[in-house]
Structure formats: C-alpha cells, structure tokens
Design an enzyme around this catalytic site. Structure first.
Site, mmCIF file in Angstrom:
data_model
loop_
_atom_site.group_PDB
_atom_site.id
_atom_site.type_symbol
_atom_site.label_atom_id
_atom_site.label_comp_id
_atom_site.label_asym_id
_atom_site.label_seq_id
_atom_site.Cartn_x
_atom_site.Cartn_y
_atom_site.Cartn_z
ATOM 1 N N GLU A 195 0.833 -1.203 0.000
ATOM 2 C CA GLU A 195 0.000 0.000 0.000
ATOM 3 C C GLU A 195 0.866 1.250 0.000
ATOM 4 O O GLU A 195 0.613 2.208 -0.736
ATOM 5 C CB GLU A 195 -0.923 0.013 1.217
ATOM 6 C CG GLU A 195 -2.189 -0.806 1.067
ATOM 7 C CD GLU A 195 -3.202 -0.500 2.155
ATOM 8 O OE1 GLU A 195 -3.337 0.691 2.524
ATOM 9 O OE2 GLU A 195 -3.852 -1.442 2.640
ATOM 10 N N SER A 261 4.209 -20.151 -1.628
ATOM 11 C CA SER A 261 4.173 -21.591 -1.393
ATOM 12 C C SER A 261 3.523 -22.288 -2.577
ATOM 13 O O SER A 261 2.916 -21.652 -3.441
ATOM 14 C CB SER A 261 3.362 -21.919 -0.122
ATOM 15 O OG SER A 261 3.795 -21.159 0.976
ATOM 16 N N ASP A 333 -6.214 -9.603 1.392
ATOM 17 C CA ASP A 333 -5.891 -8.238 1.804
ATOM 18 C C ASP A 333 -6.514 -7.993 3.175
ATOM 19 O O ASP A 333 -7.659 -7.559 3.295
ATOM 20 C CB ASP A 333 -6.434 -7.229 0.787
ATOM 21 C CG ASP A 333 -5.987 -5.804 1.087
ATOM 22 O OD1 ASP A 333 -5.255 -5.625 2.085
ATOM 23 O OD2 ASP A 333 -6.365 -4.890 0.342
ATOM 24 N N VAL A 335 -5.038 -6.050 5.602
ATOM 25 C CA VAL A 335 -4.382 -4.890 6.199
ATOM 26 C C VAL A 335 -4.837 -3.633 5.469
ATOM 27 O O VAL A 335 -4.943 -3.630 4.242
ATOM 28 C CB VAL A 335 -2.844 -4.993 6.109
ATOM 29 C CG1 VAL A 335 -2.186 -3.729 6.643
ATOM 30 C CG2 VAL A 335 -2.332 -6.206 6.852
ATOM 31 N N ASP A 336 -5.100 -2.589 6.214
ATOM 32 C CA ASP A 336 -5.344 -1.264 5.636
ATOM 33 C C ASP A 336 -4.536 -0.221 6.392
ATOM 34 O O ASP A 336 -4.457 -0.261 7.634
ATOM 35 C CB ASP A 336 -6.823 -0.882 5.705
ATOM 36 C CG ASP A 336 -7.608 -1.357 4.492
ATOM 37 O OD1 ASP A 336 -6.991 -1.904 3.566
ATOM 38 O OD2 ASP A 336 -8.849 -1.181 4.482
#
Length: 820
Positions: A195, A261, A333, A335-336
C-alpha cells in the site's frame, strides 16, 4: 640471527598451543549443550511415561498416555534441539531483542511494541478451547522441564549462543506460542508495504496507467480447481524498510520476500494408485536452522506427522492416517493503512466520523544493552495502532498534521488460531477440517486438504468487512476519519473461497489469483504469483493420472514459464541479425549470448549458463526501463516483475512509453532498451565471472544462503553456522529459489521451500518429507545440516507413522517419567 629465529619459532609454537587450547575449551563448553537422545529424565507435569523415539534423521516420534503428555514431549524435544531459536522468536514478539543485541535492534523492538502483538497474545489465552489450553500448558511445561534440566544439569546453557548472549531464560508460557503465530503473520505480510509503495509510486508517476504497469493487478479468472481433464485433452490417454530489512533479526521481510508456497492435490480418479495425492512446499526466508521442525505425535485420535514450528504445539503441515493438509499464503488483503488527522488544537485527538476523539495511550520502556533505555508512548486510534513514519517508509506518504494507523486482522485479542489448528489436525475428514478452521484468524492461508476419498481447498483466516464505498478498495492508504474507509467487523467464514471435490479432480495454489469476484469479496488485488501457476497447470493437465513421482517431479520442476514467454518478446528484433562480429568484440559476446538463449528451453538448472544470462538481462532491462521515471524509488523494485515487462513490450495501454528515456532528445524504442540492457548484463557478467559464456554456472550465482540469524555475520563463525549450496530454480519456477535482488550478489537464493511433503493415501506410509537444513539448531550436531544436502538434491526421507520403523534405526530414545 639464529637466536632470533629460535625465539620467533618458540613464540609461534606457544601461540599455536594457546590457540589450540582455547579452541578445545570453547569446543568443550559448546558441546556440553548437545543433548543425549538416549537419556532418561524424571520430570513434573506428566501423568505417565512419555517416550521420544528419534529416528535415523532425528525426527522425534512422541508417545504418551494422554494428549497433554504428548504435547509435553513435543515441548521437551523442541527445547532440546531449538532452544535458542525459540527464545529469539519470543524476544522478537515481546520487543525485547535490544536487551541482548543493543541499539542494533531498537527500531525492531519499537515496531513490535507499537503493534502490541505479545499483549494481544496474552489476552487471547483465555479465549482458547479447553483442549487447546490444555495443549498449550502441557507444551509450555515440556519446554520448561528441559530448561530446568539445563539449569541444574550443567548442559552448556542449552545452546552455544547463550555463552555469547544473556543466559537468562524465562519460563515458557501459553501466550508465547500464540505470539509466535502472530510473528509468522508479520513475516508473511506484504499488503502493508505494498500500500505504501503504491502510494509513493502514485505520487511520483501521477498517471494511474503507469502505476498499474509497474504494480499490475493480475487480470482474468482465478485458478484453483482445474477443469475436467477430458475437456482440455480430448482423446488423450494419459520495502526497503526504515527498520533495516537486511537484518536477519528483523521479522519484517524485504519487499518480494513475503509468503509464497505451492500445494496441490489429486482425487482418486486422477491418481494411478486410486488414492488421493497431495504435495506441499511452503516458501519462507531460508535460515539455519530451518523455520520448520519435523515431528510425529501419537494422539488419542491417532498419529499425526509433519512440519511443526518450534515454540508451538501443532503440526502445521502434514498428515494423519486419514487426512492430509498443506498451506499456501492466500494473499488475502487483511491490512489497511489509514491517514489520521490530528486536532491542531490538541495533538492527543484524532478526527473520527463523529468528531474529535482522544487517542488511547500507554507507555512502554525498551531496555537497550550498553545504552540508555527508551520510553515509548504507544498510541491507538479506533482503526488500530499508530505507527511513526520511520516504519515502512510511512513518512514519505504522511502529510503534515497527520499520523498513520494500521488495521490488521492479526491485531486481535481473541485470536483462536491455535485452537482451530489443533482441531483441524485431529479431524478425520475434509469436511470436518474445513469446519474446524472457522476460528482461524491470521495469517490467512489457502488450506489444501485430502482425505481418502476427497480433495479440497479452503481459504482460512479472518477477512475484513469493507464498505462498498471504500475510497481505495484497500489498495492505497485512505483517510481514517471517513466512515466508508473503516472496517465493519469480518466477513462470514462461508464467504471465504472454497473448492471441494472439483469435477476435474485437481486442485492447487501457487499463491496465484484464485477467484475473480467484485470488491469487497475480491480477496485481493495483489497476488504472490502470476507465473508459476502457468507451469503448474501445464504439468497437471499433461497427464490423465498422477503418481507420487509425478507430484515430486512437479515440486522440483525448474522450467521457467517466465523465461519462455519473455525472451521471444524482448528479443524479437535481436535474434540472428547481421553478420557474425569479430571474436573478442562486445558485439560478438552479445551474439554468443543470444545464440545460447535461442536454443534454451527455460530450465533454470544450476549447471547451465543460460539462466544467469537471462536473469542478468532481465534485471538490467527492468532497471533501464524504470530508473528514468522512478529515480531512487526504482530501488524498491529490485526483482523482475514479469507482467511489467510484458505490458511494456506489448504496449498495453501505452506502456511502451517506459522505453523512451525522458532526459534524451531522441526517442528510444523497446528494441533499443533490449539491446542496451543485454550489453549491460554482459558487462556485469564479464566483470564478475569472465567472458567464457559457455562455462558459466547458474548455481555459482544462485547459491542458497541458509544464514544463522545472529552468528551468521560474525567473522570466523559464519563458515561454521551458515550453510551455502549451489541450487537450481529461480524466482518464477515451481522449485522456487527467490533471489536477493540487491547488493553484489543479487541472485543469491534467500527464500525457498524450507519444507517439502508428498502424501499418498493409497499407501500413507510411503509418503515423504524433508526440511532445508537439519533438525538440530546446534552447529556442532551432525543433525544441524544432514537433511540439507538431501533437500538440495531433491531427495526426501520417509514420512511413516509405523513406530517399528522409527525404532529400527533410531539415534536414541528419550524417556520421561513422572516422580514417584
């Protein structure tokens, strides 16, 4: 003169004797911490005898009367072999590295204190299931039993590192095991720096299309379950970070080294033996010892065997007699980053949708060896912890009068991931395992599952509930005072992508895009792979039925789809043009390089010259394309982005503009850039390896570096504790060997498959696994690197639950008995 010579000789011999004596004493003290695997111990905390049978590869097979006794034995075994590694990880989670390493790790400690991962782990203990709480307590008691034995039995402080650093070891607690899972989430995270980097690129480039070029969103449908075989083969018979990211002690990974992975599975009708098949190899930063530790637990529900994380009681990767499971990073996603507006009249208040609100605060003291302690003022907004601009380069995107905060699913005080993992590991079927993982929070993973009849893949982990009107849809930092940018809880577990018993009989993931759904059910705009999946799909669909050996072949495959697709595109106007240049000229060197690449099949084999020429060319090409526009920010893009090169050379949305050098009067073409970058690459190769292109070896540049996180940089000790191996593979091959990307050795292999496992449920005890180093963390142990050579050669060891096989060639049997 003779007298001087005699005295010089005597002095030399005397010094040699002193050095020899010093080395002997050092070896004696260091070797005292080598455990005796055939010893018996009387310990508190178990209800009956516990037996730890270590097979020929030093894999412990642990037997006890109850499950808590077995977890006690695992804690004991982990502490015997990996005590320093465990204590180092715990100090990392607690933000207490600087107490032994000094100012070097002060910023890392500050970050961990501000994220508050350890306190969140302490608060999560009470939310575990009764079974998990029992397991955590028993495991901690097992660790502490060995620590007590070290303290009372003159066992060399438990590990050689404790002679150089603080020998003080606090008792292990259940919260410590939960905290290690959160550290794993931090190591796997890539969305937060992504981000910030996208914001920096947006500020610099202005044109959104050019930002999309360099940080592309993979288009098209997701790939998870492959179509029915017959339909495809009719008639076939068969960031740079502010907190020193290069420091091995830092859990924050440099850009491009987040989780990656492989995992895939075949249903019985796609397997030659009529049983389900599965392969899994998670890719993490290589280290000595490995992140993983192999173990077998004989629980009341049956035996389980696979890869464990020292410091935690669960088998994270592995199988039981009826179920196999593997993990790949889902790239959810979760995380912000929020920009928070400070009240100009009160710097303790932030703007919220309902007005100004005071931040929550707490002080924390970081003690630093040989320096004054630092007092931190920890602050939180409604969106999450406040992070200073010196972390993750946040200062480059934070306007004056503002702060940055982070929303992240792992920042939960009700984290039941351990409970979910222990329930899943004891499940008897795919459906039971999927249901058990509903309580898993972070790090989000794609869980690949097989039982005797069914295959499946399910994304597990908490997915944030974002508003449809979110300003950046999670791709850029957004104002935290706007309600639409804030999270509203989590999505229901049922919305996580799920593929159960697909019609085509094959399911798998290489960190690629798995679904194509509209925001906010999109999962992610950033994925870890767009290349390996193409090679995987070809290998899976090239035959009607698979075997253990074909899965092994795919797991070890070193053919680069990226090289096969980019070279014809980049070199389209360079192949076989003009007469042969005179020998010894740069032009002739370029012609020889192109001749080699023209007949190359894309195999990144360690013994071939072509992979090195290709890798150096593409690296030089990307550098030429982006340095002009990005300037210093180009340092953040240190590894090849294949989709960027493809967009430029196919001129997608005008991307060929990257080929023109802005500072020059003429208009350069992409052919010019291809030719000039090849010259750059050959100059670099000639200076480093010489001009004899045919004698180059990719393995000389692509050495796997398994670095000891503390002693690996100490002169005189690095040769003992670090492990270096010539390896095949590359950034975009199934046998992934992620390159360093920077420094004088940009192609060092620094991230790869620390664990490989292949499970065959037609004959479960014929299953195989291996790790990248050895079971022991003690550099003087023969088990420090004994599995590493097998790993390098693509070999495995048996993964059997048969206790007789374990005992047949055991290196020792440890017996634990309770007091009378």
């Amino acid at each position: 003169m003779i007298s001087v010579f005699r005295w010089s000789l005597r002095l030399f011999l005397g010094l040699a004797v002193l050095v020899g004596v010093a080395l002997t004493i050092a070896y004696w003290f260091a070797s005292r911490s080598l455990p005796d695997y055939s010893a018996s111990f009387t310990v508190d905390g178990i209800s009956g005898p516990v037996e730890i049978v270590r097979d020929n590869s030093n894999v412990p097979h642990i037997f006890g009367a109850t499950d808590p006794d077995v977890y006690f034995g695992l804690g004991f075994a982990h502490a015997q072999d990996r005590l320093w590694q465990m204590m180092l990880l715990r100090r990392t989670a607690q933000g207490r590295l600087s107490e032994i390493f000094g100012a070097r790790t002060a910023r890392t400690d500050e970050l961990l204190r501000r994220l508050d991962l350890y306190n969140l782990s302490v608060r999560s203990v009470e939310h575990q299931s009764p079974y998990a709480l029992s397991a955590l307590r028993a495991y901690a008691a097992g660790v502490n039993a060995w620590v007590d034995e070290v303290n009372t039995g003159a066992r060399g402080r438990g590990a050689p590192e404790f002679f150089l650093f603080s020998p003080s070891i606090a008792p292990w607690q259940p919260a410590d095991s939960i905290a290690l899972g959160k550290i794993m989430a931090l190591q796997l995270n890539s969305h937060l720096p992504d981000e910030v980097l996208r914001a920096r690129a947006s500020l610099l480039l202005k044109d959104d299309a050019r930002v999309e070029d360099i940080m592309p969103n993979p288009s098209g449908n997701g790939i998870a379950a492959l179509p029915e075989y017959a339909a495809l083969a009719p008639g076939a018979t068969g960031l740079r970070y502010a907190e020193a990211p290069r420091d091995p002690l830092n859990p924050v990974q440099p850009a491009g080294l987040g989780g990656a992975s492989n995992a895939w599975a075949a249903a019985p009708d796609r397997a030659a033996t009529g049983g389900t098949l599965m392969a899994n190899d998670p890719h993490l930063k290589l280290s000595a010892p490995s992140v993983w530790y192999l173990a077998r637990l004989e629980l009341q529900s049956g035996g389980v065997i696979g890869g464990t994380l020292p410091g935690t009681p669960a088998v994270l990767l592995g199988r039981s007699q009826t179920l196999g499971w593997g993990l790949t990073s889902s790239y959810l996603d979760d995380v912000d980053v929020h920009i928070e507006r400070l009240n100009p009249d009160n710097p303790e208040e932030l703007l919220t949708p309902s007005g100004w609100q005071k931040m929550r605060t707490r002080t924390s003291i970081v003690n630093i060896k040989d320096a004054d302690p630092i007092t931190l003022k920890l602050r939180w907004s409604d969106n999450g912890p406040i992070l200073p601009g010196r972390h993750f380069d946040l200062d480059t995107i934070t306007p004056p009068g503002h702060l940055t905060s982070v929303s992240w699913t792992v920042l939960s005080a009700r984290d039941t991931s351990v409970s979910a993992g222990l329930d899943m590991m004891r499940s008897g079927s795919v459906d039971d395992a999927i249901a058990a993982m509903e309580g898993f929070i972070a790090p989000s993973q794609n869980l690949t599952l097989v039982d005797r009849d069914k295959i499946a893949m399910k994304m597990v982990g908490a997915a944030p509930q974002r508003d449809d009107a979110h300003q950046s849809k999670g791709r850029l930092p957004t104002p935290g005072w706007i309600a639409a940018n804030r999270w509203d809880g989590r999505l229901a577990y049922t919305t996580n992508p799920e593929f159960v018993a697909p019609e085509g009989g094959i399911v798998g993931n290489t960190n690629n895009k798995i679904v194509d759904r509209p925001f906010p059910l999109h999962v992610s705009y950033k994925w870890g792979d767009t290349q390996r999946v193409q090679r995987w799909r070809r290998l899976m669909q090239s035959r009607e039925v698979h075997t253990r050996e074909s899965f092994m072949e795919a797991q070890l495959d070193t053919v680069s789809f990226t090289a096969r697709s980019l070279l014809p595109l980049v070199g389209a106007d360079l192949w076989f043009t003009g007469e042969a240049a005179p020998d010894g000229t740069p032009e002739r060197l370029s012609q020889r390089a192109l001749e080699l690449l023209a007949s190359w099949n894309g195999e990144m084999n360690e013994h071939l010259p072509e992979p090195l020429i290709y890798a150096a060319w593409m690296r030089a090409l990307q550098e030429r394309l982006i340095r002009d526009e990005l300037g210093p920010l180009a340092d953040e893009f240190s590894r090849l982005e294949p989709l960027f090169i493809e967009r430029v050379f196919r001129d997608i949305d005008g991307a060929s503009v990257w080929c023109d050098v802005q500072q020059s009067a003429r208009v350069e073409t992409c052919t010019d850039m291809a030719r000039l970058s090849l010259d750059d690459a050959l100059i670099w190769i000639s200076e480093r390896y010489g001009t004899a292109l045919e004698s180059l070896r990719w393995g000389d540049a692509h050495e796997a570096l398994h670095e000891h996180p503390v002693l690996g940089e100490v002169a005189g000790l690095s040769w003992l504790v670090n492990i270096r191996q010539s390896t095949s593979g590359g950034d975009n091959t199934l046998r992934r060997g992620r390159t360093k990307g920077t420094g004088p050795d940009p192609f060092l292999n620094v991230s790869g498959a620390g664990y490989r496992g292949i499970y065959d449920f037609a004959d479960p005890d014929s299953s195989l696994f291996v790790i990248s180093t050895g079971q022991s963390g003690h550099p003087l142990s023969r088990h420090y690197d004994d599995l590493g050579e097998l790993w390098r050669r693509g070999e495995y060891i048996p993964m059997a639950l048969d206790p007789d096989l374990a005992r047949a060639a055991s290196v020792g049997i440890t017996t634990l008995t309770p007091p009378d």
